[in-house]
Scaffold this motif. Structure first.
Motif, PDB file in Angstrom:
ATOM      1  N   HIS A  30      -2.043  -7.795  -5.572  1.00 28.41           N
ATOM      2  CA  HIS A  30      -2.750  -7.878  -4.292  1.00 28.41           C
ATOM      3  C   HIS A  30      -4.142  -8.421  -4.585  1.00 28.41           C
ATOM      4  O   HIS A  30      -4.893  -7.811  -5.356  1.00 28.41           O
ATOM      5  CB  HIS A  30      -2.833  -6.498  -3.625  1.00 28.41           C
ATOM      6  CG  HIS A  30      -1.591  -6.103  -2.899  1.00 28.41           C
ATOM      7  ND1 HIS A  30      -0.408  -5.861  -3.534  1.00 28.41           N
ATOM      8  CD2 HIS A  30      -1.356  -5.931  -1.576  1.00 28.41           C
ATOM      9  CE1 HIS A  30       0.513  -5.538  -2.634  1.00 28.41           C
ATOM     10  NE2 HIS A  30      -0.035  -5.578  -1.436  1.00 28.41           N
ATOM     11  N   ILE A  77      -7.065  -4.352   1.188  1.00 28.05           N
ATOM     12  CA  ILE A  77      -6.756  -5.675   1.743  1.00 28.05           C
ATOM     13  C   ILE A  77      -6.091  -5.523   3.113  1.00 28.05           C
ATOM     14  O   ILE A  77      -5.220  -4.679   3.313  1.00 28.05           O
ATOM     15  CB  ILE A  77      -5.848  -6.475   0.769  1.00 28.05           C
ATOM     16  CG1 ILE A  77      -5.720  -7.940   1.182  1.00 28.05           C
ATOM     17  CG2 ILE A  77      -4.493  -5.805   0.599  1.00 28.05           C
ATOM     18  CD1 ILE A  77      -5.121  -8.842   0.098  1.00 28.05           C
ATOM     19  N   TRP A 114       8.625 -11.903  -0.571  1.00 32.13           N
ATOM     20  CA  TRP A 114       8.437 -10.477  -0.285  1.00 32.13           C
ATOM     21  C   TRP A 114       7.661 -10.354   1.029  1.00 32.13           C
ATOM     22  O   TRP A 114       6.441 -10.528   1.070  1.00 32.13           O
ATOM     23  CB  TRP A 114       7.642  -9.834  -1.431  1.00 32.13           C
ATOM     24  CG  TRP A 114       7.961  -8.393  -1.695  1.00 32.13           C
ATOM     25  CD1 TRP A 114       8.812  -7.900  -2.664  1.00 32.13           C
ATOM     26  CD2 TRP A 114       7.467  -7.239  -1.009  1.00 32.13           C
ATOM     27  NE1 TRP A 114       8.863  -6.534  -2.606  1.00 32.13           N
ATOM     28  CE2 TRP A 114       8.041  -6.095  -1.600  1.00 32.13           C
ATOM     29  CE3 TRP A 114       6.589  -7.060   0.084  1.00 32.13           C
ATOM     30  CZ2 TRP A 114       7.764  -4.790  -1.178  1.00 32.13           C
ATOM     31  CZ3 TRP A 114       6.323  -5.768   0.522  1.00 32.13           C
ATOM     32  CH2 TRP A 114       6.916  -4.652  -0.123  1.00 32.13           C
ATOM     33  N   GLU A 169       8.303   2.387  -0.635  1.00 31.52           N
ATOM     34  CA  GLU A 169       6.918   2.077  -1.008  1.00 31.52           C
ATOM     35  C   GLU A 169       6.175   3.328  -1.467  1.00 31.52           C
ATOM     36  O   GLU A 169       6.274   4.375  -0.823  1.00 31.52           O
ATOM     37  CB  GLU A 169       6.191   1.476   0.198  1.00 31.52           C
ATOM     38  CG  GLU A 169       4.739   1.173  -0.066  1.00 31.52           C
ATOM     39  CD  GLU A 169       4.114   0.357   1.040  1.00 31.52           C
ATOM     40  OE1 GLU A 169       2.991   0.680   1.427  1.00 31.52           O
ATOM     41  OE2 GLU A 169       4.779  -0.596   1.518  1.00 31.52           O
ATOM     42  N   HIS A 222      -2.107  -9.475   5.418  1.00 29.26           N
ATOM     43  CA  HIS A 222      -2.297  -9.242   6.856  1.00 29.26           C
ATOM     44  C   HIS A 222      -3.580  -9.882   7.394  1.00 29.26           C
ATOM     45  O   HIS A 222      -3.713 -10.101   8.584  1.00 29.26           O
ATOM     46  CB  HIS A 222      -2.338  -7.752   7.172  1.00 29.26           C
ATOM     47  CG  HIS A 222      -1.183  -6.967   6.642  1.00 29.26           C
ATOM     48  ND1 HIS A 222       0.054  -7.515   6.407  1.00 29.26           N
ATOM     49  CD2 HIS A 222      -1.097  -5.667   6.266  1.00 29.26           C
ATOM     50  CE1 HIS A 222       0.860  -6.577   5.950  1.00 29.26           C
ATOM     51  NE2 HIS A 222       0.202  -5.443   5.846  1.00 29.26           N
ATOM     52  N   TRP A 255      -4.019  -0.910  -3.151  1.00 34.75           N
ATOM     53  CA  TRP A 255      -3.268  -2.118  -3.495  1.00 34.75           C
ATOM     54  C   TRP A 255      -4.222  -3.176  -4.032  1.00 34.75           C
ATOM     55  O   TRP A 255      -4.035  -3.710  -5.118  1.00 34.75           O
ATOM     56  CB  TRP A 255      -2.497  -2.621  -2.267  1.00 34.75           C
ATOM     57  CG  TRP A 255      -1.409  -1.691  -1.854  1.00 34.75           C
ATOM     58  CD1 TRP A 255      -1.461  -0.764  -0.846  1.00 34.75           C
ATOM     59  CD2 TRP A 255      -0.102  -1.550  -2.441  1.00 34.75           C
ATOM     60  NE1 TRP A 255      -0.282  -0.070  -0.781  1.00 34.75           N
ATOM     61  CE2 TRP A 255       0.570  -0.529  -1.746  1.00 34.75           C
ATOM     62  CE3 TRP A 255       0.553  -2.204  -3.485  1.00 34.75           C
ATOM     63  CZ2 TRP A 255       1.870  -0.134  -2.075  1.00 34.75           C
ATOM     64  CZ3 TRP A 255       1.848  -1.812  -3.812  1.00 34.75           C
ATOM     65  CH2 TRP A 255       2.491  -0.788  -3.115  1.00 34.75           C
ATOM     66  N   TRP A 307      -6.279  -3.852   5.796  1.00 33.86           N
ATOM     67  CA  TRP A 307      -6.556  -2.648   6.596  1.00 33.86           C
ATOM     68  C   TRP A 307      -8.033  -2.350   6.721  1.00 33.86           C
ATOM     69  O   TRP A 307      -8.463  -1.700   7.680  1.00 33.86           O
ATOM     70  CB  TRP A 307      -5.816  -1.461   5.988  1.00 33.86           C
ATOM     71  CG  TRP A 307      -4.329  -1.639   6.063  1.00 33.86           C
ATOM     72  CD1 TRP A 307      -3.531  -2.134   5.081  1.00 33.86           C
ATOM     73  CD2 TRP A 307      -3.499  -1.418   7.195  1.00 33.86           C
ATOM     74  NE1 TRP A 307      -2.242  -2.216   5.526  1.00 33.86           N
ATOM     75  CE2 TRP A 307      -2.188  -1.779   6.828  1.00 33.86           C
ATOM     76  CE3 TRP A 307      -3.737  -0.946   8.492  1.00 33.86           C
ATOM     77  CZ2 TRP A 307      -1.110  -1.682   7.699  1.00 33.86           C
ATOM     78  CZ3 TRP A 307      -2.665  -0.839   9.372  1.00 33.86           C
ATOM     79  CH2 TRP A 307      -1.367  -1.206   8.979  1.00 33.86           C
ATOM     80  N   TRP A 367       6.250  -4.190  11.407  1.00 39.95           N
ATOM     81  CA  TRP A 367       6.338  -2.984  12.241  1.00 39.95           C
ATOM     82  C   TRP A 367       5.672  -3.116  13.600  1.00 39.95           C
ATOM     83  O   TRP A 367       5.878  -2.253  14.439  1.00 39.95           O
ATOM     84  CB  TRP A 367       5.701  -1.801  11.484  1.00 39.95           C
ATOM     85  CG  TRP A 367       4.363  -2.118  10.903  1.00 39.95           C
ATOM     86  CD1 TRP A 367       3.176  -2.177  11.569  1.00 39.95           C
ATOM     87  CD2 TRP A 367       4.070  -2.461   9.540  1.00 39.95           C
ATOM     88  NE1 TRP A 367       2.166  -2.517  10.708  1.00 39.95           N
ATOM     89  CE2 TRP A 367       2.677  -2.706   9.466  1.00 39.95           C
ATOM     90  CE3 TRP A 367       4.850  -2.602   8.395  1.00 39.95           C
ATOM     91  CZ2 TRP A 367       2.056  -3.071   8.273  1.00 39.95           C
ATOM     92  CZ3 TRP A 367       4.238  -2.948   7.208  1.00 39.95           C
ATOM     93  CH2 TRP A 367       2.847  -3.171   7.154  1.00 39.95           C
ATOM     94  N   TYR A 374       4.555 -13.051  -1.949  1.00 39.68           N
ATOM     95  CA  TYR A 374       4.417 -12.088  -0.842  1.00 39.68           C
ATOM     96  C   TYR A 374       3.849 -12.832   0.358  1.00 39.68           C
ATOM     97  O   TYR A 374       2.852 -13.557   0.242  1.00 39.68           O
ATOM     98  CB  TYR A 374       3.471 -10.960  -1.256  1.00 39.68           C
ATOM     99  CG  TYR A 374       3.003 -10.017  -0.159  1.00 39.68           C
ATOM    100  CD1 TYR A 374       3.414  -8.680  -0.133  1.00 39.68           C
ATOM    101  CD2 TYR A 374       2.113 -10.431   0.831  1.00 39.68           C
ATOM    102  CE1 TYR A 374       2.968  -7.798   0.870  1.00 39.68           C
ATOM    103  CE2 TYR A 374       1.672  -9.563   1.826  1.00 39.68           C
ATOM    104  CZ  TYR A 374       2.100  -8.268   1.842  1.00 39.68           C
ATOM    105  OH  TYR A 374       1.656  -7.391   2.823  1.00 39.68           O
TER     106      TYR A 374
HETATM  107  O1  FHN Z   1       0.143  -2.920   4.615  1.00 43.14           O
HETATM  108  C1  FHN Z   1       0.751  -3.221   3.437  1.00 43.14           C
HETATM  109  C2  FHN Z   1      -0.094  -2.830   2.266  1.00 43.14           C
HETATM  110  O2  FHN Z   1      -1.320  -3.449   2.352  1.00 43.14           O
HETATM  111  C3  FHN Z   1       0.614  -3.279   1.021  1.00 43.14           C
HETATM  112  O3  FHN Z   1       0.763  -4.650   1.027  1.00 43.14           O
HETATM  113  C4  FHN Z   1       1.952  -2.609   0.954  1.00 43.14           C
HETATM  114  C5  FHN Z   1       2.737  -3.143  -0.244  1.00 43.14           C
HETATM  115  O4  FHN Z   1       4.028  -2.913  -0.115  1.00 43.14           O
HETATM  116  N1  FHN Z   1       2.742  -2.812   2.139  1.00 43.14           N
HETATM  117  C6  FHN Z   1       2.093  -2.554   3.394  1.00 43.14           C
HETATM  118  C7  FHN Z   1       2.071  -1.130   3.750  1.00 43.14           C
HETATM  119  O5  FHN Z   1       3.389  -0.734   4.006  1.00 43.14           O
END
Ligand code: FHN
Length: 437
Positions: free
Chosen positions: A49, A60, A203, A256, A109, A278, A62, A208, A151
């Motif tokens: 990440h 990252i 990935w 996760e 994100h 992360w 959030w 959601w 990703y």
């Molecule tokens: O919001 C993402 C988080 O930042 C990170 O990337 C993880 C990694 O699997 N996945 C999300 C949270 O479920």
């Protein structure tokens, strides 16, 4: 004046194209089992990440609109200049750890792209750093025989066509967005990374939020397969993520920050951080070597892969303590990799004391702790234990009675983190049904 024929031909042609496109997207393409087996045999990968947010040491994506105000966050890239970024060093850290694949957050994100894209100016080429981080990693992976993966977020809080700007307070800056335009750009960006960097796996994440539907996910999955049928994806394009059947979209499950349950039927991969956050965080708590090795072994014992995450620092280097910890994992795998790579989980369910893996006629009892002078495990039905010994080591005495096997353990286990005992059987160990003790 266009002749009738000309118009007709044009009409037919456009109908054919539309139908072809329809055809491409309508019939979901199933990834061949052989490709998934190839992926699952790898067992251990590096998750990375990284992005302009590392300059703040906050999470990252959030931390946007949370610890870091939106305006500031979205302009961090103007100072993004990780001059110590060295793709060969990152890939070397993965290889020395015994990792077989690497997954980089090309787009998280916050919508920032770590590659120079023709479809969004919010990318690394517009930062002082300018260099193509995704491209350099793809090249370094190819050179070292590490499987390259990418990703890609589904949601994008920065993109004006994506209906949500601020997940913490969706009512603020609420926007109508334009999902059709958003998906078109997503497809363009995906085609760009697939055709430029040839990832083995994509990935996805961020499925959601309400604006995104399973149909959207299936459409993108089919589009990816129409660009490169061999690319596999995780299960985070659709909305169903607890199984791979029904409305689920994608090729493997993704527990996760937890180790998935033993599952012999559906491919799965746990993604877990070596520290807590992360993305990079100053002085973030790092897992002990024992925790790291037991996490990997317990994951393999459940028949899953481990995608282990590092967050490189803002100058682009991976902290020396994390590189050292990964190297220690690699040393263990140099000795014991036979019990991990290309194995199946089981036949025993993992416990706090041991986890089991198997290949050919061998069952590997991976012992985490010496609780007693003997390790008691259930009998394997219709099978004889022909030999029992520590991997690369001494024979191990094993007795059996109607209740099970009693494996005699030495006063000190050869490896305090995890010692591997091999049971050679007179049957194919991979055919043994899971033994629920
Ligand atoms: O919001 C993402 C988080 O930042 C990170 O990337 C993880 C990694 O699997 N996945 C999300 C949270 O479920």
């Amino acid at each position: 004046m266009k002749t009738k024929t000309g118009l007709l031909i044009a009409l037919v042609l456009s109908t054919c194209v539309a139908m072809a496109q329809q055809a491409t997207t309508a019939v979901p393409v199933k990834t061949p089992k052989a490709v998934m087996d190839q992926f699952m045999d790898k067992r251990f990968g590096m998750f990375i990440h990284f992005g302009p947010v590392t300059q703040r040491g906050t999470e990252i994506g959030w931390s946007r609109n949370d610890q870091v105000p939106e305006e500031e966050y979205d302009n961090l890239y103007h100072e993004f200049n990780p001059t110590l970024f060295n793709a060969d060093e990152w890939v070397k850290a993965a290889k020395d750890a015994g990792m077989k694949y690497l997954t980089i957050t090309a787009k998280h994100h916050d919508g920032f792209l770590l590659w120079p894209s023709a479809f969004s100016d919010y990318n690394v080429s517009k930062s002082p750093f300018k260099r193509d981080i995704v491209g350099e990693l793809a090249k370094a992976c190819k050179k070292e025989g590490i499987t390259f993966c990418i990703y890609c977020t589904v949601l994008d809080w920065h993109d004006k066509d994506y209906p949500i700007d601020n997940p913490h307070h969706p009512e603020i800056n609420a926007r109508k967005g334009d999902m059709a335009a958003f998906k078109t750009r997503m497809k363009n960006e995906l085609k760009e990374v697939i055709t430029k960097y040839h990832p083995f796996m994509l990935w996805f994440d961020g499925y959601w939020e309400t604006p995104w539907t399973t149909a959207d996910g299936q459409e993108i999955y089919n589009y990816i397969k129409s660009v490169d049928v061999n690319v596999i994806t995780n299960n985070r394009l659709g909305k169903v993520t607890d199984k791979l059947s029904g409305d689920a979209v994608g090729d493997f499950l993704t527990p996760e920050q937890t180790i998935g349950k033993l599952n012999m039927a559906e491919p799965w991969e746990s993604c877990i951080t070596i520290c807590n956050q992360w993305a990079w965080k100053p002085n973030d708590q790092m897992k002990s070597l024992k925790q790291c090795i037991q996490t990997l072994v317990t994951t393999a014992s459940g028949n899953g892969n481990l995608l282990f995450n590092v967050g490189p620092a803002m100058d682009g280097h991976i902290e020396a303590r994390q590189v050292a910890r990964l190297k220690e994992m690699g040393s263990w795998l140099k000795q014991n990799g036979e019990a991990i790579y290309g194995t199946k989980g089981g036949p025993y369910l993992p416990t706090a004391e041991y986890g089991a893996t198997r290949k050919g006629n061998k069952v590997y009892i991976n012992v985490f702790e010496r609780k007693d002078s003997t390790l008691n495990i259930p009998l394997i039905p219709n099978a004889q234990v022909l030999k029992s010994y520590f991997l690369n080591g001494n024979t191990v005495a094993i007795k059996s009675d109607s209740k099970g096997y009693k494996i005699e353990l030495p006063a000190t286990l050869p490896d305090e983190n995890c010692s591997v005992i091999v049971l050679e059987l007179d049957v194919d160990a991979t055919e043994i049904p899971v033994i629920k003790s």
